[in-house]
Design a protein around this motif. Structure first.
Motif, PDB file in Angstrom:
ATOM      1  N   MET A   1     -11.276  -8.212   8.840  1.00  0.00           N
ATOM      2  CA  MET A   1      -9.973  -7.953   8.240  1.00  0.00           C
ATOM      3  C   MET A   1      -8.845  -8.446   9.152  1.00  0.00           C
ATOM      4  N   ARG A   2      -9.010  -8.181  10.462  1.00  0.00           N
ATOM      5  CA  ARG A   2      -7.987  -8.620  11.399  1.00  0.00           C
ATOM      6  C   ARG A   2      -7.845 -10.143  11.396  1.00  0.00           C
ATOM      7  N   VAL A   5      -6.050 -11.273   8.177  1.00  0.00           N
ATOM      8  CA  VAL A   5      -4.608 -11.042   8.240  1.00  0.00           C
ATOM      9  C   VAL A   5      -3.939 -12.078   9.133  1.00  0.00           C
ATOM     10  N   ARG A   6      -4.589 -12.390  10.259  1.00  0.00           N
ATOM     11  CA  ARG A   6      -4.007 -13.361  11.175  1.00  0.00           C
ATOM     12  C   ARG A   6      -3.944 -14.756  10.547  1.00  0.00           C
ATOM     13  N   ASN A   8      -3.901 -15.516   7.416  1.00  0.00           N
ATOM     14  CA  ASN A   8      -3.114 -15.528   6.177  1.00  0.00           C
ATOM     15  C   ASN A   8      -1.842 -14.692   6.335  1.00  0.00           C
ATOM     16  N   GLY A   9      -1.322 -14.697   7.561  1.00  0.00           N
ATOM     17  CA  GLY A   9      -0.185 -13.836   7.873  1.00  0.00           C
ATOM     18  C   GLY A   9       1.046 -14.081   7.029  1.00  0.00           C
ATOM     19  N   VAL A  12       0.379 -12.637   3.513  1.00  0.00           N
ATOM     20  CA  VAL A  12       0.336 -11.170   3.563  1.00  0.00           C
ATOM     21  C   VAL A  12       1.740 -10.603   3.766  1.00  0.00           C
ATOM     22  N   PHE A  13       2.492 -11.192   4.698  1.00  0.00           N
ATOM     23  CA  PHE A  13       3.832 -10.691   5.008  1.00  0.00           C
ATOM     24  C   PHE A  13       4.759 -10.780   3.798  1.00  0.00           C
ATOM     25  N   THR A  16       3.776  -8.555   0.865  1.00  0.00           N
ATOM     26  CA  THR A  16       4.113  -7.152   1.124  1.00  0.00           C
ATOM     27  C   THR A  16       5.590  -6.879   0.880  1.00  0.00           C
TER      28      THR A  16
END
Length: 224
Positions: A1-2, A5-6, A8-9, A12-13, A16
């Motif tokens: 998951m980490r 997120v990294r 596809n930051g 994701v950002f 959100t």
């Protein structure tokens, strides 16, 4: 998951904050709508009812269509137009669709190139324009959604004033529709023009939207 997120930051950002902005818009929009309901002597609506209302839908759709129109026009314009000194522009000598070799398609494709980039004919032609086609399609769908929801919201106001509702054709040629539309378009075009010009003289260290801090103002198409 980490790792996801990294890697596809950006997605994701912005996804959100998109959801947070939509939630905030829905809450303040409902408050404003209910104030108008009370002022007109009508009952306020619930949050769920407002989310499904044409008033909320038109506010969302009119923003989405202008954003995707901006990207569609920007993608197409940067094929043939340049801004010397801007990181948002390609170099003047690269204007146009470029050669198959430059684009790494067909017989010039690499082993890890997308499958359709290694093909030919209509598949290659379609894939070569897929970004513009998708952006333009989303714009068209959002624009249609705005016109339908906007007509419903406008006619709701017409009926409360005991005035005749408008057909879809009459609404899309009305001042209300084009006022909503053009106020969004002009802000999008302003943002693109400002970014193209500001990127000539201003910098943001480490951002691919800016050229390297030490690059001359005339340097075009570089990323920092």
């Amino acid at each position: 998951m980490r790792r996801f997120v990294r890697e596809n930051g950006l997605t994701v950002f912005f996804s959100t904050i998109l959801l947070l902005a939509l939630a905030g818009q829905s809450l303040v929009g409902m408050a404003e709508f209910n104030d108008q309901q009370l002022a007109a002597g009508q009952e306020p609506v619930s949050y769920g009812h407002y989310l499904l209302s044409s008033d909320f839908a038109v506010d969302v759709a009119e923003n989405w269509q202008s954003e995707f129109l901006q990207f569609t026009l920007y993608i197409l314009a940067t094929v043939y137009l340049v801004q010397v000194g801007s990181s948002e522009s390609k170099k003047p000598e690269e204007v146009g669709l470029q050669s198959d070799e430059d684009q790494k398609v067909g017989r010039y494709a690499q082993a890890d190139s997308p499958r359709w980039a290694r093909s030919s004919g209509w598949r290659l032609g379609l894939y070569s324009r897929s970004l513009t086609l998708v952006m333009a399609t989303i714009f068209a769908v959002s624009w249609l959604a705005q016109s339908i929801a906007g007509r419903a919201a406008y006619n709701g106001q017409q009926l409360t004033r005991y005035q005749d509702p408008l057909s879809w054709g009459n609404y899309v040629t009305s001042a209300d529709f084009w006022s909503r539309t053009l106020q969004n378009w002009q802000s999008e075009f302003l943002a693109v023009a400002a970014m193209a010009v500001f990127a000539v003289y201003l910098r943001q260290r480490g951002s691919p939207e800016s050229k390297p801090v030490g690059s001359p103002h005339t340097s075009t198409g570089q990323e920092g």
